[in-house]
Design an enzyme around this catalytic site. Structure first.
Site, PDB file in Angstrom:
ATOM      1  N   ARG A  32       6.791 -35.017  -3.262  1.00 38.36           N
ATOM      2  CA  ARG A  32       5.993 -34.472  -4.365  1.00 38.36           C
ATOM      3  C   ARG A  32       6.907 -34.116  -5.530  1.00 38.36           C
ATOM      4  O   ARG A  32       7.985 -33.542  -5.317  1.00 38.36           O
ATOM      5  CB  ARG A  32       5.205 -33.249  -3.895  1.00 38.36           C
ATOM      6  CG  ARG A  32       4.172 -33.611  -2.867  1.00 38.36           C
ATOM      7  CD  ARG A  32       3.168 -32.508  -2.581  1.00 38.36           C
ATOM      8  NE  ARG A  32       2.380 -32.868  -1.405  1.00 38.36           N
ATOM      9  CZ  ARG A  32       1.379 -33.752  -1.409  1.00 38.36           C
ATOM     10  NH1 ARG A  32       1.015 -34.329  -2.533  1.00 38.36           N
ATOM     11  NH2 ARG A  32       0.739 -34.043  -0.295  1.00 38.36           N
ATOM     12  N   ASP A  33       6.458 -34.452  -6.736  1.00 39.98           N
ATOM     13  CA  ASP A  33       7.229 -34.136  -7.937  1.00 39.98           C
ATOM     14  C   ASP A  33       7.272 -32.618  -8.122  1.00 39.98           C
ATOM     15  O   ASP A  33       6.282 -31.919  -7.926  1.00 39.98           O
ATOM     16  CB  ASP A  33       6.592 -34.805  -9.162  1.00 39.98           C
ATOM     17  CG  ASP A  33       7.547 -34.864 -10.337  1.00 39.98           C
ATOM     18  OD1 ASP A  33       8.030 -35.964 -10.653  1.00 39.98           O
ATOM     19  OD2 ASP A  33       7.810 -33.798 -10.943  1.00 39.98           O
ATOM     20  N   ILE A  34       8.433 -32.115  -8.537  1.00 37.98           N
ATOM     21  CA  ILE A  34       8.614 -30.667  -8.693  1.00 37.98           C
ATOM     22  C   ILE A  34       7.820 -30.122  -9.886  1.00 37.98           C
ATOM     23  O   ILE A  34       7.495 -28.926  -9.918  1.00 37.98           O
ATOM     24  CB  ILE A  34      10.124 -30.340  -8.833  1.00 37.98           C
ATOM     25  CG1 ILE A  34      10.411 -28.905  -8.450  1.00 37.98           C
ATOM     26  CG2 ILE A  34      10.639 -30.679 -10.226  1.00 37.98           C
ATOM     27  CD1 ILE A  34      11.902 -28.596  -8.308  1.00 37.98           C
ATOM     28  N   ASN A  91       9.163 -45.218 -15.485  1.00 33.63           N
ATOM     29  CA  ASN A  91       9.747 -44.967 -16.800  1.00 33.63           C
ATOM     30  C   ASN A  91      11.074 -45.706 -16.921  1.00 33.63           C
ATOM     31  O   ASN A  91      11.823 -45.820 -15.956  1.00 33.63           O
ATOM     32  CB  ASN A  91       9.960 -43.462 -17.004  1.00 33.63           C
ATOM     33  CG  ASN A  91       8.654 -42.725 -17.209  1.00 33.63           C
ATOM     34  OD1 ASN A  91       7.741 -43.235 -17.863  1.00 33.63           O
ATOM     35  ND2 ASN A  91       8.540 -41.542 -16.640  1.00 33.63           N
ATOM     36  N   VAL A 100      15.795 -39.148 -14.586  1.00 31.82           N
ATOM     37  CA  VAL A 100      16.627 -39.305 -13.383  1.00 31.82           C
ATOM     38  C   VAL A 100      17.058 -40.769 -13.270  1.00 31.82           C
ATOM     39  O   VAL A 100      16.217 -41.667 -13.170  1.00 31.82           O
ATOM     40  CB  VAL A 100      15.874 -38.849 -12.115  1.00 31.82           C
ATOM     41  CG1 VAL A 100      16.771 -39.017 -10.883  1.00 31.82           C
ATOM     42  CG2 VAL A 100      15.405 -37.406 -12.244  1.00 31.82           C
ATOM     43  N   HIS A 104      12.684 -45.324  -9.668  1.00 34.50           N
ATOM     44  CA  HIS A 104      11.600 -44.602  -9.005  1.00 34.50           C
ATOM     45  C   HIS A 104      10.254 -44.994  -9.584  1.00 34.50           C
ATOM     46  O   HIS A 104      10.156 -45.423 -10.728  1.00 34.50           O
ATOM     47  CB  HIS A 104      11.801 -43.091  -9.094  1.00 34.50           C
ATOM     48  CG  HIS A 104      11.991 -42.552 -10.477  1.00 34.50           C
ATOM     49  ND1 HIS A 104      13.199 -42.609 -11.138  1.00 34.50           N
ATOM     50  CD2 HIS A 104      11.135 -41.962 -11.337  1.00 34.50           C
ATOM     51  CE1 HIS A 104      13.089 -42.059 -12.325  1.00 34.50           C
ATOM     52  NE2 HIS A 104      11.836 -41.670 -12.495  1.00 34.50           N
ATOM     53  N   HIS A 106       6.330 -43.441 -10.010  1.00 33.07           N
ATOM     54  CA  HIS A 106       5.441 -42.279  -9.924  1.00 33.07           C
ATOM     55  C   HIS A 106       4.056 -42.721  -9.469  1.00 33.07           C
ATOM     56  O   HIS A 106       3.539 -43.731  -9.948  1.00 33.07           O
ATOM     57  CB  HIS A 106       5.265 -41.630 -11.302  1.00 33.07           C
ATOM     58  CG  HIS A 106       6.500 -41.057 -11.906  1.00 33.07           C
ATOM     59  ND1 HIS A 106       6.836 -39.724 -11.807  1.00 33.07           N
ATOM     60  CD2 HIS A 106       7.485 -41.618 -12.646  1.00 33.07           C
ATOM     61  CE1 HIS A 106       7.962 -39.492 -12.465  1.00 33.07           C
ATOM     62  NE2 HIS A 106       8.379 -40.637 -12.986  1.00 33.07           N
TER      63      HIS A 106
HETATM   64  P1  5GP Z   1      11.364 -39.593 -14.801  1.00 31.23           P
HETATM   65  O1  5GP Z   1      10.995 -38.680 -15.924  1.00 31.23           O
HETATM   66  O2  5GP Z   1      12.852 -39.851 -14.745  1.00 31.23           O
HETATM   67  O3  5GP Z   1      10.545 -40.859 -14.755  1.00 31.23           O
HETATM   68  O4  5GP Z   1      10.966 -38.834 -13.471  1.00 31.23           O
HETATM   69  C1  5GP Z   1      11.778 -37.938 -12.837  1.00 31.23           C
HETATM   70  C2  5GP Z   1      10.880 -36.944 -12.136  1.00 31.23           C
HETATM   71  O5  5GP Z   1      11.646 -36.228 -11.213  1.00 31.23           O
HETATM   72  C3  5GP Z   1      10.231 -35.926 -13.081  1.00 31.23           C
HETATM   73  O6  5GP Z   1       8.817 -36.054 -13.021  1.00 31.23           O
HETATM   74  C4  5GP Z   1      10.723 -34.583 -12.537  1.00 31.23           C
HETATM   75  O7  5GP Z   1       9.737 -33.579 -12.562  1.00 31.23           O
HETATM   76  C5  5GP Z   1      11.129 -34.930 -11.117  1.00 31.23           C
HETATM   77  N1  5GP Z   1      12.189 -34.075 -10.583  1.00 31.23           N
HETATM   78  C6  5GP Z   1      13.335 -33.701 -11.221  1.00 31.23           C
HETATM   79  N2  5GP Z   1      14.075 -32.913 -10.417  1.00 31.23           N
HETATM   80  C7  5GP Z   1      13.391 -32.815  -9.245  1.00 31.23           C
HETATM   81  C8  5GP Z   1      13.636 -32.117  -8.018  1.00 31.23           C
HETATM   82  O8  5GP Z   1      14.667 -31.444  -7.836  1.00 31.23           O
HETATM   83  N3  5GP Z   1      12.703 -32.233  -7.037  1.00 31.23           N
HETATM   84  C9  5GP Z   1      11.568 -32.979  -7.203  1.00 31.23           C
HETATM   85  N4  5GP Z   1      10.708 -33.011  -6.179  1.00 31.23           N
HETATM   86  N5  5GP Z   1      11.300 -33.630  -8.343  1.00 31.23           N
HETATM   87  C10 5GP Z   1      12.195 -33.551  -9.358  1.00 31.23           C
END
Ligand code: 5GP
Length: 117
Positions: A32-34, A91, A100, A104, A106
């Site tokens: 699950r996303d944080i 993304n 990140v 990945h 979503h």
């Molecule tokens: P991006 O924006 O790179 O496509 O997605 C990265 C996602 O990783 C974001 O939605 C962010 O909320 C999530 N995220 C960042 N740090 C953590 C973490 O420590 N734990 C979890 N579960 N999600 C994280």
């Protein structure tokens, strides 16, 4: 971009950072996303050191990316999203808001998501 083994998803894979895992197999984990952007917001990532973004993918990754998408659809169904629908998002880079640098996907659902943009 070279892979940073200390990025947050690499640390989640090594269990250095706890995560609420909803799925794992030999190739992928999902958690699950944080900071959820929808009632259900799960991130699916390949194990190991994949491309840092979709821009780093090549022909050799085609099978893995296909399995990533199929795995995400299975997780979405398990999360109860199949009937009403959901969104899969990858993304790529700064303009997309990628934060990140570990490939990945979503899974977003559980409400009407509205227009892209
Ligand atoms: P991006 O924006 O790179 O496509 O997605 C990265 C996602 O990783 C974001 O939605 C962010 O909320 C999530 N995220 C960042 N740090 C953590 C973490 O420590 N734990 C979890 N579960 N999600 C994280």
């Amino acid at each position: 971009m070279t892979y940073d083994p200390d990025n947050v998803f690499a640390r989640i894979l090594r269990d250095e950072i706890p995560s609420d895992r909803v799925y794992e197999d030999d190739e992928f984990i999902a958690f699950r996303d944080i900071a959820p952007a929808a009632p259900v917001h799960v991130v699916v990532i390949p194990r190991g050191e994949p491309a840092t973004s979709p821009d780093g993918l090549g022909e050799a990754d085609a099978g893995m990316v296909g399995r990533l998408v199929v795995t995400a659809t299975r997780i979405a169904r398990e999360q109860g999203l199949a009937e009403r629908g959901y969104r899969l998002v990858m993304n790529c880079g700064e303009d997309a808001g990628q934060t990140v640098p570990h490939l990945h996907l979503h899974i977003l659902g559980g409400r009407v998501l509205g227009a892209l943009g």
